[in-house]
Scaffold this motif. Sequence first.
Motif, PDB file in Angstrom:
ATOM      1  N   UNK A 323       0.824  -1.209   0.000  1.00  0.00           N
ATOM      2  CA  UNK A 323       0.000   0.000   0.000  1.00  0.00           C
ATOM      3  C   UNK A 323       0.858   1.260   0.000  1.00  0.00           C
ATOM      4  N   UNK A 324       2.177   1.114  -0.033  1.00  0.00           N
ATOM      5  CA  UNK A 324       3.081   2.257   0.018  1.00  0.00           C
ATOM      6  C   UNK A 324       3.635   2.559  -1.372  1.00  0.00           C
ATOM      7  N   UNK A 325       3.890   3.828  -1.615  1.00  0.00           N
ATOM      8  CA  UNK A 325       4.433   4.263  -2.894  1.00  0.00           C
ATOM      9  C   UNK A 325       5.815   4.863  -2.687  1.00  0.00           C
ATOM     10  N   UNK A 326       6.413   5.325  -3.771  1.00  0.00           N
ATOM     11  CA  UNK A 326       7.772   5.883  -3.693  1.00  0.00           C
ATOM     12  C   UNK A 326       7.826   7.213  -2.963  1.00  0.00           C
ATOM     13  N   UNK A 327       6.685   7.814  -2.675  1.00  0.00           N
ATOM     14  CA  UNK A 327       6.667   9.041  -1.876  1.00  0.00           C
ATOM     15  C   UNK A 327       6.713   8.736  -0.381  1.00  0.00           C
ATOM     16  N   UNK A 328       6.593   7.460  -0.020  1.00  0.00           N
ATOM     17  CA  UNK A 328       6.530   7.056   1.384  1.00  0.00           C
ATOM     18  C   UNK A 328       7.873   6.506   1.870  1.00  0.00           C
ATOM     19  N   UNK A 329       8.017   6.501   3.215  1.00  0.00           N
ATOM     20  CA  UNK A 329       9.211   5.928   3.851  1.00  0.00           C
ATOM     21  C   UNK A 329       8.754   4.930   4.906  1.00  0.00           C
ATOM     22  N   UNK A 330       9.535   3.877   5.102  1.00  0.00           N
ATOM     23  CA  UNK A 330       9.081   2.782   5.952  1.00  0.00           C
ATOM     24  C   UNK A 330      10.267   2.065   6.580  1.00  0.00           C
ATOM     25  N   UNK A 331      10.017   1.444   7.731  1.00  0.00           N
ATOM     26  CA  UNK A 331      10.928   0.459   8.282  1.00  0.00           C
ATOM     27  C   UNK A 331      10.082  -0.608   8.968  1.00  0.00           C
ATOM     28  N   UNK A 332      10.617  -1.795   9.096  1.00  0.00           N
ATOM     29  CA  UNK A 332       9.910  -2.929   9.697  1.00  0.00           C
ATOM     30  C   UNK A 332      10.795  -3.518  10.786  1.00  0.00           C
ATOM     31  N   UNK A 388      15.757  12.745  12.716  1.00  0.00           N
ATOM     32  CA  UNK A 388      15.675  13.826  11.723  1.00  0.00           C
ATOM     33  C   UNK A 388      16.925  13.919  10.865  1.00  0.00           C
ATOM     34  N   UNK A 389      17.857  13.000  11.038  1.00  0.00           N
ATOM     35  CA  UNK A 389      19.112  13.063  10.287  1.00  0.00           C
ATOM     36  C   UNK A 389      19.059  12.273   8.985  1.00  0.00           C
ATOM     37  N   UNK A 390      17.886  11.846   8.604  1.00  0.00           N
ATOM     38  CA  UNK A 390      17.741  11.034   7.396  1.00  0.00           C
ATOM     39  C   UNK A 390      16.687  11.653   6.492  1.00  0.00           C
ATOM     40  N   UNK A 391      16.697  11.232   5.249  1.00  0.00           N
ATOM     41  CA  UNK A 391      15.653  11.642   4.310  1.00  0.00           C
ATOM     42  C   UNK A 391      14.378  10.895   4.641  1.00  0.00           C
ATOM     43  N   UNK A 392      13.268  11.589   4.666  1.00  0.00           N
ATOM     44  CA  UNK A 392      11.987  10.950   4.956  1.00  0.00           C
ATOM     45  C   UNK A 392      10.873  11.791   4.355  1.00  0.00           C
ATOM     46  N   UNK A 393       9.622  11.332   4.509  1.00  0.00           N
ATOM     47  CA  UNK A 393       8.485  12.022   3.894  1.00  0.00           C
ATOM     48  C   UNK A 393       8.112  13.298   4.631  1.00  0.00           C
ATOM     49  N   UNK A1087      23.678  -0.928   1.432  1.00  0.00           N
ATOM     50  CA  UNK A1087      24.670   0.138   1.319  1.00  0.00           C
ATOM     51  C   UNK A1087      24.084   1.348   0.596  1.00  0.00           C
ATOM     52  N   UNK A1088      23.239   1.096  -0.386  1.00  0.00           N
ATOM     53  CA  UNK A1088      22.673   2.203  -1.155  1.00  0.00           C
ATOM     54  C   UNK A1088      21.836   3.135  -0.287  1.00  0.00           C
ATOM     55  N   UNK A1089      21.098   2.578   0.683  1.00  0.00           N
ATOM     56  CA  UNK A1089      20.219   3.433   1.495  1.00  0.00           C
ATOM     57  C   UNK A1089      21.016   4.340   2.424  1.00  0.00           C
ATOM     58  N   UNK A1090      22.296   4.059   2.589  1.00  0.00           N
ATOM     59  CA  UNK A1090      23.127   4.927   3.422  1.00  0.00           C
ATOM     60  C   UNK A1090      23.510   6.208   2.674  1.00  0.00           C
ATOM     61  N   UNK A1091      23.393   6.182   1.370  1.00  0.00           N
ATOM     62  CA  UNK A1091      23.660   7.377   0.553  1.00  0.00           C
ATOM     63  C   UNK A1091      22.544   7.532  -0.482  1.00  0.00           C
ATOM     64  N   UNK A1092      21.343   7.825  -0.013  1.00  0.00           N
ATOM     65  CA  UNK A1092      20.194   7.892  -0.919  1.00  0.00           C
ATOM     66  C   UNK A1092      20.342   9.020  -1.939  1.00  0.00           C
ATOM     67  N   UNK A1093      19.794   8.784  -3.094  1.00  0.00           N
ATOM     68  CA  UNK A1093      19.803   9.811  -4.129  1.00  0.00           C
ATOM     69  C   UNK A1093      18.855  10.951  -3.764  1.00  0.00           C
ATOM     70  N   UNK A1094      19.193  12.102  -4.255  1.00  0.00           N
ATOM     71  CA  UNK A1094      18.400  13.294  -3.951  1.00  0.00           C
ATOM     72  C   UNK A1094      16.992  13.153  -4.535  1.00  0.00           C
ATOM     73  N   UNK A1095      16.009  13.572  -3.775  1.00  0.00           N
ATOM     74  CA  UNK A1095      14.619  13.577  -4.212  1.00  0.00           C
ATOM     75  C   UNK A1095      13.862  14.626  -3.420  1.00  0.00           C
ATOM     76  N   UNK A1096      12.666  14.939  -3.882  1.00  0.00           N
ATOM     77  CA  UNK A1096      11.763  15.815  -3.142  1.00  0.00           C
ATOM     78  C   UNK A1096      10.381  15.186  -3.146  1.00  0.00           C
TER      79      UNK A1096
END
Length: 1155
Positions: A323-332, A388-393, A1087-1096
């Motif tokens: 139910x989540x899209x690329x505009x969302x952020x998640x952890x399990x 707050x030190x990470x990229x999120x929605x 490893x990729x999520x440690x340096x996420x690409x820029x987005x808005x």
Amino acid sequence: MAVPARTCGASRPGPAPTALPWPGRGPQPGPATRRPPSRPPRPLLLLLPPLLLLPLLAAPGASAYSFPQQHTMQHWARRLEQEIDGVMRIFGGVQQLREIYKDNRNLFEVQENEPQKLVEKVAGDIESLLDRKVQALKRLADAAENFQKAHRWQDNIKEEDILYYDAKADAELDDPESDDVERGSKVSTLRLDFVEDSNFKNKVNYSYTAVQIPTDIYKGSTVILNELNWTEALENVFMENRRQDPTLLWQVFGSATGVTRYYPATPWRAPKKIDLYDVRRRPWYIQGASSPKDMVIIVDVSGSVSGLTLKLMKTSVCEMLDTLSDDDYVNVASFNEKAQPVSCFTHLVQANVRNKKVFKEAVQGMVAKGTTGYKAGFEYAFDQLQNSNITRANCNKMIMMFTDGGEDRVQDVFEKYNWPNRTVRVFTFSVGQHNYDVTPLQWMACANKGYYFEIPSIGAIRINTQEYLDVLGRPMVLAGKEAKQVQWTNVYEDALGLGLVVTGTLPVFNLTQDGPGEKKNQLILGVMGIDVALNDIKRLTPNYTLGANGYVFAIDLNGYVLLHPNLKPQTTNFREPVTLDFLDAELEDENKEEIRRSMIDGNKGHKQIRTLVKSLDERYVDEVVRNYTWVPIRSTNYSLGLVLPPYSTFYLQANLSDQILQVKLPISKLKDFEFLLPSSFESEGHVFIAPREYCKDLNASDNNTEFLKNFIELMEKVTPDSKQCNNFLLHNLILDTGITQQLVERVWRDQDLNTYSLLAVFAATDGGITRVFPNKAAEDWTENPEPFNASFYRRSLDNRGYVFKPPHQDALLRPLELENDTVGILVSTAVELSLGGRSLRPAVVGVKLDLEAWAEKFKVLASNRTHQDQPQKCGPSSHCEMDCEVNNEDLLCVLIDDGGFLVLSNQNHQWDQVGRFFSEVDANLMLALYNNSFYTRKESYDYQAACAPQPPGNLGAAPRGVFVPTIADFLNLAWWTSAAAWSLFQQLLYGLIYHSWFHADPAEAEGSPEARESSCVMKQTQYYFGSVNASYNAIIDCGNCSRLFHAQRLTNTNLLFVVAEKPLCSQCEAGRLLQKETHSDGPEQCELVQRPRYRRGPHICFDYNATEDTSDCGRGASFPPSLGVLVSLQLLLLLGLPPRPQPQVHAHAHASRRV
């Protein structure tokens, strides 16, 4: 002198050694035995001057061959360069074609591509196209809200009261295995006639809408019937929209109850297995129904959670992730006494396809043990949301807890982290059949603006893992007009076969009130959507004025491409969006990262960069110069870019006005048209025309002969100024037909190709003409008739000099057939014009070399012959340098292209390996060339590949098994009336209704192409010339197996000339370079999520409204089992008759919909 022992490996370049005797071998008997040529030797183009060889140091009277000295091999290289250049100058006709263009200067004009004006115009055209869809969307949303507000709820409504077209009815009636449950509801279904419509790629009926209802929702329920009743009025609005804008495609209303009503009507695409389509899980619906989300899912894995309950939880989490899209952020995370992430992700990550895959696989590894510790789970979740030190929605924040029950309310945790502002919503899910008190779970949800759900069995998972969207939609509804903003989606696959689309979405709100003076209703009714096919947007971009290597692209706020020539998914899953990042569509570098960031930020810009590009066949990499220009597309989240090579700044536009004025008859009467007719091919060479859309009525065909026939027939009827034709394309085609014919007349016709071992000569042009001479050579011509899609054409434009292209060979395929001399090597070069100080490259010319004859010629050119017909002989008392002709048993001589593929060899047994990556021919030597920096490697990933289906697994799919009761359970009467028995019967019931529920993958169940092949990641490796341009000798160090080799680039070509000793043994096979595309999991996701690409994210967020009523927070209205129902179910199961679902089973899920 002897070669000293060395360790395995390749040395770095050093000074060229002095001439060395042939190590470990005695005097050679003379010329090496070789296969006699299949025809008489052809004369060389150039006279072979005698070689001035340096004297060799050797004892008098000794006879020996030594490895050639460096200057000798440099001399061979010069002879090769001169031979190639001479042939191309005579037969390629570059200079002559330049003169032909200048002689016909009155027939064309030179136009300029102005990047800024071009990109702004296209962006404006796209904005206008999308704006028309926005207006239609607003009319639909307003009408839907008014229709629902005026509708009167009917408690006693019946199926026969509603007449509508059930999109799935035809498929179900035609299916001999269709269930009686569904057959029983066909009395209210219309039967329609359909007509084929090319715009929809489907059969449609413009007089009606169609309705699709998910398989797991009962069509006869009161809620669904009322929904069908009021949405029927949308039919007239759909039709009026189409009258105002005939280009509209699918217009869709997705209801929060699961009903989809779309226009025009078309039968649903019946899947082979279960249809799991639910509009509420479509990417466009999710994006339109709520603002972006930061979600933490915590799963209770204490010891009480085991067996079926744990399986239900795993499946529920996977469904929740969908139910989540690329505009969302998640952890399990899972928790018992302590909490820990289920995967390698230690913080919130973007809910993209690859991250969700990691979660789904990790969830399957959860094991139940320990005791329940809600405090540990919630503290972990709150800490995640406060990071707050990470990229999120940075919009909706929520915690989703799955548990089998517990007593602790963890009020102290909520007081510490969430009260009094309650910025984080808490949703609780009671999973499985149990007798625990659910009051604490209800309280947690109600005290934190969330909702409480029950998932007693597998049938409740899908609906209860998506209902939370209704709660998130409350602030949007209460915001009113402020929240009524159209959003445009990522690219995704249309479920009805339209192909790749984007969708404009607009939420539809419930405007009713519960009574006079009561609060405003806060329910979202659904989402309105209108599709726009990517092909319709592409039509607004320049097609052929940008040249073969120029293109337009567009990206969204995530950096995903909306338009790009490399957006070509081999297979698509309509459940997921097509998310190809701009940096994955091209070869990533720092300059492109800057361009991407600027575009996402909505800026304008221009930048010239030096970058790497892959060839069209993905075998080569070229370093090129490109000009990037970009602007935002107003009123959307998209940004548009234009890429132009410097040589495409100008282009030719035919000006045939003088001829057109003279001819009032069809185009076929124009001068030069006769050279398109097959009757002219024998004398003028075969003509292939690019399969472009020259005229609207031109019938397309994959067979170029048939396409040319269709073209000629149409030209017999069409006048030169016809409005149904694209005059730019048509006139340029005729212009280039005449220009290439003059090349035949001035150059090719009078030359004897056989004398110089040429199979063909050819010319290809921007105007779409490929002329191959002589005509018989067309039988073996395998290049794409569209020059812009031909690898040799595009690479020749990007590379100066002569570009060799050997036939493509795969290591797994059989070797080349060398019969009838039909195997050829393409050599091509671009024709550069300079007209009035304006430079452009409108054509490519070339020759096709006879492989076998040129292999013989190659030996002679790389030999010590002083006369063309007499090889050098080494007498008993003389010293000689080895050469590639006489000593081919001991000396390996090859030409390798810039991609590392074999072009020519002096070894007869290697002729059938021409076109293979050289590591497959001589791994030891190719590794040495790479280690000595002659080649550089570029690795990248193809995220759009298609792979054969993997063996079925349990990951991310419905559980394959059900709970099996013990003998003690059967003997216990209490068990038969327990929730466990009811859960078992319900699952068995699902198994009967949905025949493969427990053993089908979701892809198979949906009947999508993934049942045959699925999307996957492939690792690609290309090689290209490194920084070494010098000519030098080196040693492949490996003790007694060491080998001398010499390598040198051939000037003005893409070839590397290599001379090496043949290996004495195979113990130096230290490693093999791989070029073949291989299956991969892609780069390490952790490893990729440690340096996420820029987005808005989207610029709007609705996550709070002071007037929100949070009292409706779930009260667990699950269906209580009764002995009578259970007995009836068991009898039905024994008889094998699936029962008709009772409306009240699903009523609780939709009770809140009633007004």
